[in-house]
Design a protein around this motif. Structure first.
Motif: not given
Length: 547
Positions: A319-320, A322, A324, A343-347, A350-351
């Motif tokens: 899930e998101p 982001p 920033e 990365n504004e679209n990171a899950t 990802d983060s």
């Protein structure tokens, strides 16, 4: 009559001076005037700074009395009024059995006088030389104005504190021969980090190991809960064998790895049992930073924070979340490590893999999270922060306090008020990948039937997500360079990095925790930079040695 009496006194003092040795002679003028070398009126209290002569004469008289075993005379030259000084100086000979004392003063720095002591300790036919250095300070008596030794227990020995005593006799516990899980002997010579740890184990478990005590000079502390501190061993006694959970091969790898960096510590545990496989420190003297360190764990803390987010239904790995450039929480601005692109679209995965601080800071404001949520997660799920671990030696259980204001966000990324040791973070990884909290131990529980700490652990769904996120971090995230050789060995593996900023340091502390198969490890290198730069290679070396 007055002249005759004075001549007799001088003659008596002269005889003492001729017959004495070393500092056995009391200063002539001090003997006549009681330490007042001025021509003041009788009964006047001298004030003002001490002269060099006063400092020299007072220390010489004190040392002379101490050397001769005149505890009462030496104590009278101190500013102690409750008898503590005389008791300590009496015990120096009668309880510690220290004789043949020779004291050599060094060069005074103002009223502070360093000195060295050479003596002999003898007990039941066992004799050994003793030497050490200490210092004292000369002050002016508050009521008499006389120069006096400012009484401190450390005057007698630098390791003595208020309420401590020196004793020589049978050791409080027999020596031990610590062995690893396979029976290999773990000697301090071969494994230097284990020296202080083996001594702790001796004091706690020596009686159960089956040896016979030796004879030692020790500091006996006022509290019965604090073991004696050995200063000198006159007879080693016969060692008993003590089983530990350590692995000689993993310990060897840990010892070698920490030596590559100035101040480093590492711990390895067996996730399926909680058994400690290795503990190594370099650059901290005898302090066991690996077990007792209290340091901000930086982004390795995101393992616990991610578990909190998942357990509370705030988000999941896909899930998101982001990433920033910055995030503001209650007027404090948080940023990411230098070079991390937003990365504004990171899950969340990802983060987590890229160790994005701002993503985690933004998520802690979500319902139903409160100031206490991270604390409850750490305590209830990971067994941290309750001060109830019984590892077998002294250890720190971690601290994740409920923090309002900016520290709520800082805690979530391993800064703020959160404190951890490498032992804590190795345990966090073990819990994350198995779902079960198993309190770390360095000696088997059955050795003393101590009650181990418990926690409810993690749900299977949370474990699966944490394992996937740690795997991604180790293969394509911030931990990938350090874990490359570990990955080549195959099997399940994963990791998390951390870089802890410390106000007094120009360079951050390097943190790293990871696992491969049934071994989890965590390391910290103070001022080591990014997590993968220093602590990462240490953990990787230990994981490779784990088979």
């Amino acid at each position: 009559m007055r002249n005759g009496a004075k001549a007799a006194l001088v003659g008596g003092v002269f005889a003492v001076m001729v017959g004495g040795a070393g500092y056995g002679a009391y200063n002539l003028v001090s003997a006549i005037t009681g330490g007042n070398t001025s021509a003041e009126e009788p009964g006047a209290v001298k004030t003002g700074p001490l002269t060099r002569d006063e400092i020299r004469d007072t220390t010489q008289e004190f040392f002379a009395a101490w050397e001769k075993g005149d505890a009462e005379g030496a104590a009278a030259l101190t500013n102690n009024e409750d008898g503590t000084a005389q008791k300590a100086l009496t015990g120096y000979r009668e309880d510690a059995h220290i004789t043949k004392i020779q004291i050599t003063p060094g060069t005074a720095s103002g009223a502070k006088v360093p000195f060295s002591v050479k003596a002999t300790v003898s007990y039941e036919g066992k004799t050994k030389p003793l030497s050490y250095e200490s210092d004292l300070t000369v002050v002016r008596g508050s009521t008499t104005g006389r120069p006096l030794v400012d009484w401190q227990p450390s005057v007698v020995h630098p390791d003595l504190e208020e309420g401590d005593t020196l004793v020589t006799g049978e050791a409080s516990a027999p020596p031990i021969e610590a062995v690893d899980r396979g029976g290999a002997v773990l000697s301090e010579k071969k494994y230097p980090s284990l020296g202080p740890i083996i001594e702790q184990l001796r004091k706690r478990y020596g009686d159960e190991a089956g040896g016979t005590p030796g004879i030692e000079l020790a500091v006996r502390h006022q509290s019965a809960d604090v073991p004696d501190e050995t200063l000198l061993t006159l007879d080693k006694g016969t060692p008993g064998k003590l089983q530990t959970t350590l692995s000689a091969s993993v310990q060897a790898a840990a010892e070698k790895a920490v030596k590559e960096f100035a101040e480093s510590s590492v711990v390895a545990v067996k996730p399926s049992t909680g058994e400690v496989l290795a503990v190594a420190n370099h650059g901290f003297g005898e302090f066991n930073t690996a077990f007792e360190g209290r340091l901000a764990p930086a982004s390795t803390m995101k393992i616990i924070t991610a578990a909190m987010l998942i357990d509370n239904g705030v988000t999941s790995m896909n899930e998101p979340a982001p990433c920033e450039a910055s995030a503001v929480w209650q007027s404090q601005t948080f940023r990411n490590i230098k070079g991390l692109e937003p990365n504004e679209n990171a899950t969340l995965a990802d983060s987590f893999a890229r160790s994005c601080n701002t993503a985690f800071v933004k998520l802690i404001d979500e319902e139903p999270l409160t100031n206490e949520s991270l604390t409850r997660e750490a305590q209830d799920r990971f067994g941290l922060g309750r001060d109830n671990w019984k590892t077998g030696i002294v250890s720190f259980d971690g601290s994740v306090p409920a923090s309002p204001g900016p520290d709520r966000a800082a805690n979530a990324i391993g800064q703020g008020q959160v404190q951890m040791s490498p032992l804590n973070m190795a345990s966090v990884t073990a819990t994350a990948i198995t779902g079960a909290f198993r309190q770390p131990v360095i000696v088997p529980q059955e050795l003393d039937d101590r009650e181990l700490a418990t926690a409810r652990g993690l749900e299977r769904n949370t474990v699966e997500q944490l394992r996937q996120m740690m795997y991604r971090t180790a293969t394509s995230g911030t931990a990938a360079p350090a874990m490359r050789e570990v990955a080549a060995l195959g099997g399940a593996f994963g990791a998390k990095t951390g870089s802890a900023e410390v106000d007094s340091q120009a360079t951050s502390n390097s943190w790293f925790t990871g696992y491969r198969g049934d071994i989890a490890a965590a390391a910290v290198t103070q001022e080591g930079g990014h997590g993968g730069d220093a602590a990462g290679p240490i953990v990787a070396d230990v994981l490779r040695a784990g088979g």
